[in-house]
Design a protein around this motif. Sequence first.
Motif, mmCIF file in Angstrom:
data_model
loop_
_atom_site.group_PDB
_atom_site.id
_atom_site.type_symbol
_atom_site.label_atom_id
_atom_site.label_comp_id
_atom_site.label_asym_id
_atom_site.label_seq_id
_atom_site.Cartn_x
_atom_site.Cartn_y
_atom_site.Cartn_z
ATOM 1 N N ALA A 90 0.845 -1.186 0.000
ATOM 2 C CA ALA A 90 0.000 0.000 0.000
ATOM 3 C C ALA A 90 0.886 1.244 0.000
ATOM 4 C CB ALA A 90 -0.916 -0.003 1.220
ATOM 5 N N ARG A 91 0.360 2.293 -0.668
ATOM 6 C CA ARG A 91 1.068 3.582 -0.728
ATOM 7 C C ARG A 91 0.132 4.650 -0.211
ATOM 8 N NH1 ARG A 91 1.559 7.716 -4.682
ATOM 9 N NH2 ARG A 91 3.563 8.844 -4.539
ATOM 10 N N LEU A 92 0.631 5.461 0.732
ATOM 11 C CA LEU A 92 -0.152 6.517 1.338
ATOM 12 C C LEU A 92 0.534 7.855 1.104
ATOM 13 C CD1 LEU A 92 -0.467 3.829 3.258
ATOM 14 C CD2 LEU A 92 -1.695 5.408 4.747
ATOM 15 N N VAL A 93 -0.274 8.822 0.738
ATOM 16 C CA VAL A 93 0.196 10.196 0.559
ATOM 17 C C VAL A 93 -0.653 11.089 1.443
ATOM 18 C CG1 VAL A 93 0.543 12.091 -1.050
ATOM 19 C CG2 VAL A 93 0.937 9.738 -1.800
ATOM 20 N N ASP A 94 0.002 11.761 2.373
ATOM 21 C CA ASP A 94 -0.698 12.650 3.318
ATOM 22 C C ASP A 94 -1.798 11.895 4.081
ATOM 23 O OD1 ASP A 94 0.908 14.752 2.564
ATOM 24 O OD2 ASP A 94 -0.487 15.362 0.959
ATOM 25 N N GLY A 95 -1.515 10.638 4.479
ATOM 26 C CA GLY A 95 -2.449 9.841 5.271
ATOM 27 C C GLY A 95 -3.570 9.222 4.483
ATOM 28 N N THR A 96 -3.534 9.369 3.128
ATOM 29 C CA THR A 96 -4.589 8.806 2.288
ATOM 30 C C THR A 96 -4.006 7.701 1.434
ATOM 31 O OG1 THR A 96 -5.736 10.933 2.197
ATOM 32 C CG2 THR A 96 -6.327 9.283 0.526
ATOM 33 N N VAL A 97 -4.674 6.563 1.380
ATOM 34 C CA VAL A 97 -4.213 5.426 0.585
ATOM 35 C C VAL A 97 -4.497 5.713 -0.877
ATOM 36 C CG1 VAL A 97 -4.485 2.962 0.158
ATOM 37 C CG2 VAL A 97 -4.624 3.835 2.495
ATOM 38 N N THR A 98 -3.420 5.742 -1.662
ATOM 39 C CA THR A 98 -3.577 5.966 -3.113
ATOM 40 C C THR A 98 -3.623 4.666 -3.875
ATOM 41 O OG1 THR A 98 -1.182 6.168 -3.367
ATOM 42 C CG2 THR A 98 -2.422 8.198 -2.952
ATOM 43 N N GLU A 118 -8.139 2.164 6.304
ATOM 44 C CA GLU A 118 -7.240 3.258 5.942
ATOM 45 C C GLU A 118 -6.776 4.021 7.184
ATOM 46 O OE1 GLU A 118 -8.943 5.770 3.018
ATOM 47 O OE2 GLU A 118 -9.120 4.191 1.497
ATOM 48 N N LYS A 119 -7.667 4.206 8.143
ATOM 49 C CA LYS A 119 -7.274 4.881 9.382
ATOM 50 C C LYS A 119 -6.250 4.066 10.151
ATOM 51 C CE LYS A 119 -11.535 7.536 10.107
ATOM 52 N NZ LYS A 119 -12.680 7.764 11.020
ATOM 53 N N ARG A 120 -6.446 2.747 10.183
ATOM 54 C CA ARG A 120 -5.481 1.891 10.874
ATOM 55 C C ARG A 120 -4.119 1.969 10.216
ATOM 56 N NH1 ARG A 120 -9.032 -3.661 11.861
ATOM 57 N NH2 ARG A 120 -10.356 -2.836 13.570
ATOM 58 N N LEU A 121 -4.094 1.921 8.856
ATOM 59 C CA LEU A 121 -2.811 1.986 8.170
ATOM 60 C C LEU A 121 -2.157 3.350 8.349
ATOM 61 C CD1 LEU A 121 -3.710 0.100 4.855
ATOM 62 C CD2 LEU A 121 -2.437 -0.773 6.823
ATOM 63 N N ALA A 122 -2.953 4.404 8.307
ATOM 64 C CA ALA A 122 -2.390 5.752 8.440
ATOM 65 C C ALA A 122 -1.845 5.984 9.843
ATOM 66 C CB ALA A 122 -3.463 6.791 8.123
ATOM 67 N N ALA A 123 -2.359 5.279 10.828
ATOM 68 C CA ALA A 123 -1.899 5.479 12.207
ATOM 69 C C ALA A 123 -0.609 4.737 12.515
ATOM 70 C CB ALA A 123 -2.991 5.015 13.174
ATOM 71 N N LEU A 124 -0.152 3.871 11.619
ATOM 72 C CA LEU A 124 1.069 3.106 11.876
ATOM 73 C C LEU A 124 2.293 4.005 11.734
ATOM 74 C CD1 LEU A 124 0.232 -0.196 9.924
ATOM 75 C CD2 LEU A 124 0.116 0.194 12.390
ATOM 76 N N VAL A 143 2.721 -6.197 8.972
ATOM 77 C CA VAL A 143 3.111 -5.135 8.030
ATOM 78 C C VAL A 143 4.356 -4.431 8.535
ATOM 79 C CG1 VAL A 143 0.748 -4.795 7.240
ATOM 80 C CG2 VAL A 143 1.630 -3.444 9.146
ATOM 81 N N LEU A 144 5.087 -3.848 7.523
ATOM 82 C CA LEU A 144 6.288 -3.060 7.799
ATOM 83 C C LEU A 144 6.101 -1.708 7.115
ATOM 84 C CD1 LEU A 144 9.071 -3.576 9.196
ATOM 85 C CD2 LEU A 144 10.008 -3.959 6.936
ATOM 86 N N VAL A 145 6.253 -0.633 7.805
ATOM 87 C CA VAL A 145 5.989 0.712 7.289
ATOM 88 C C VAL A 145 7.324 1.437 7.143
ATOM 89 C CG1 VAL A 145 4.731 2.856 7.632
ATOM 90 C CG2 VAL A 145 3.782 0.696 8.487
ATOM 91 N N SER A 146 7.501 2.076 5.953
ATOM 92 C CA SER A 146 8.722 2.864 5.712
ATOM 93 C C SER A 146 8.355 4.124 4.939
ATOM 94 C CB SER A 146 9.746 2.027 4.939
ATOM 95 O OG SER A 146 9.214 1.626 3.673
ATOM 96 N N GLY A 151 8.158 11.493 -0.236
ATOM 97 C CA GLY A 151 7.416 11.965 0.929
ATOM 98 C C GLY A 151 6.173 11.132 1.217
ATOM 99 N N ASP A 152 6.041 10.022 0.486
ATOM 100 C CA ASP A 152 4.888 9.155 0.735
ATOM 101 C C ASP A 152 5.260 8.094 1.769
ATOM 102 O OD1 ASP A 152 6.739 7.857 -0.754
ATOM 103 O OD2 ASP A 152 5.366 7.196 -2.345
ATOM 104 N N THR A 153 4.263 7.297 2.145
ATOM 105 C CA THR A 153 4.451 6.220 3.123
ATOM 106 C C THR A 153 4.163 4.910 2.429
ATOM 107 O OG1 THR A 153 3.769 7.647 4.941
ATOM 108 C CG2 THR A 153 3.693 5.268 5.332
ATOM 109 N N LEU A 154 5.119 3.970 2.539
ATOM 110 C CA LEU A 154 5.020 2.686 1.860
ATOM 111 C C LEU A 154 4.832 1.582 2.892
ATOM 112 C CD1 LEU A 154 7.965 3.239 -0.628
ATOM 113 C CD2 LEU A 154 5.536 3.663 -1.018
ATOM 114 N N ILE A 155 3.856 0.693 2.629
ATOM 115 C CA ILE A 155 3.518 -0.389 3.559
ATOM 116 C C ILE A 155 3.597 -1.713 2.805
ATOM 117 C CG2 ILE A 155 1.755 -1.387 5.065
ATOM 118 C CD1 ILE A 155 0.639 1.379 5.479
#
Length: 483
Positions: A90-98, A118-124, A143-146, A151-155
């Motif tokens: 999953a890819r998140l930009v500004d807390g939103t899953v794209t 999406e809220k659970r993933l954004a809170a990691l 899951v592993l979050v990096s 500037g995005d978040t990759l899960i």
Amino acid sequence: MKVPRPHTMRARLTLGLVVLLAVSCAAVGVAAVVGLRGFLTGRLDEQLAEAGNRFAVSLEHKGDLPGASGDHDSDDRGDTRRQATGTFGARLVDGTVTHAAVVRPSGTKDVTLTERDEKRLAALPADGKGRTVELSALDDYRVLVSSGLDGDTLITGLPMEPVEATVHRLELLAGIVFGLALTVTGVAGALWVRWSLRPLSRVAATATRVSELPLASGEVALPPRAPVSDPRSEIGRVAGAFNRMLGHVEDALTKRHASEERLRSFAADASHELRTPVASVRGHAELALLHPGPVPPEITRALERIAAESSRMGEMVDEMLLLARLDAGRPLERRPVDLTMLVLDAVTDARAAGPGHRWTLELPEEPVTVTGDAHRLQQVVANLLANARGHTPVGTEVTVSLETEDTSAVLTVHDDGPGVPEDIQPGVFERFTRADRRRTDAPGGGAGLGLSIVAAVAEAHGGEVSLRSTPGSTTFTVRLSTG
């Protein structure tokens, strides 16, 4: 619901052994499950670290990465090289899953996440540490979050299902093995405890036989002593102490029996020896009263008292001699006795002796016959009626009834007098027990042997006598076998 508790020591020891083993098995099982879960989860974290975030990065490209299909279909994008089936990205930009997808055997497949997912993933936090998260569409994932370069978040995640399946198999296997172990241990432990407590069971059996013996009177033969297996063990010491106690009890019972025998012999001899002088005194007093010459009134009164008291003393001596013979087990006559006729004669005599009382007789239509000594049974009925007459005021109603119940003849003597004092009732059939003078209007009274003779004769015939008394109602009941 109240759980029943085991009562025997054997059951308690066996239950305690099984409970301790169950606790130990539970502790081992929990430790094994927790350890295996931790180990498998660690291996899953290593796989996530090895896979990196390549799959999550590739989700923003459509078909232009090596390993991607060329049709740019939404169900077939991302770099799936070296990615295990079931890998989640999953890819998140500004807390939103794209983008969100999962690796399938035929390629990748987009995953529709709920707002809660999406809220659970954004809170990691993006700290590179593995965490377990529950996704509505995919179940539990590790899951592993990096953080990405843009500037995005990759899960990246792997399913927990293999870990859970392995842990469940271990739980099932442990439950079966531990259940069999508890069953075998329970059976073997029960046999072992039973074998170990056999000496104590013998002590308990001996104690039970002793408790069933009549120790109140007579000669008592105690059962054999409890065997002592090992005097160094606790059970051996208990058995030894119990045997010593039985020895002391046997000595005391032997001495008591010898004392009772001497007392019975003395009472019998004394009663027998007193019969002649008492009869002689009575005869001389009656002879003096027949003197034709003038006798002063005070001398006449003294002679009358001597005759009356000697007569009373003679009756007392006869009663004591009878009790001594019954105590010695002298055999009684065993002949058929018409108890109905015996009761009729006794009530007739009681009416003549106590005309101030109201006498009622209740007899069955058929004669009641028992086997025994007619003279002694007549004495039982006469003593009960004399007791009712002598200890109740004039005008008292006395009801004498006779009936049969199964194989027993039941004789009851009921009166509506003042009743037997409550403190005297427990020992009313003991010798020399006399009721309180308040219960009778007549002076004097017997020696307190009448009811003891009733009890002794009834017992000698294999029967029993009982009393039930309250103010205004007193009932003596005699039961005799008709067999």
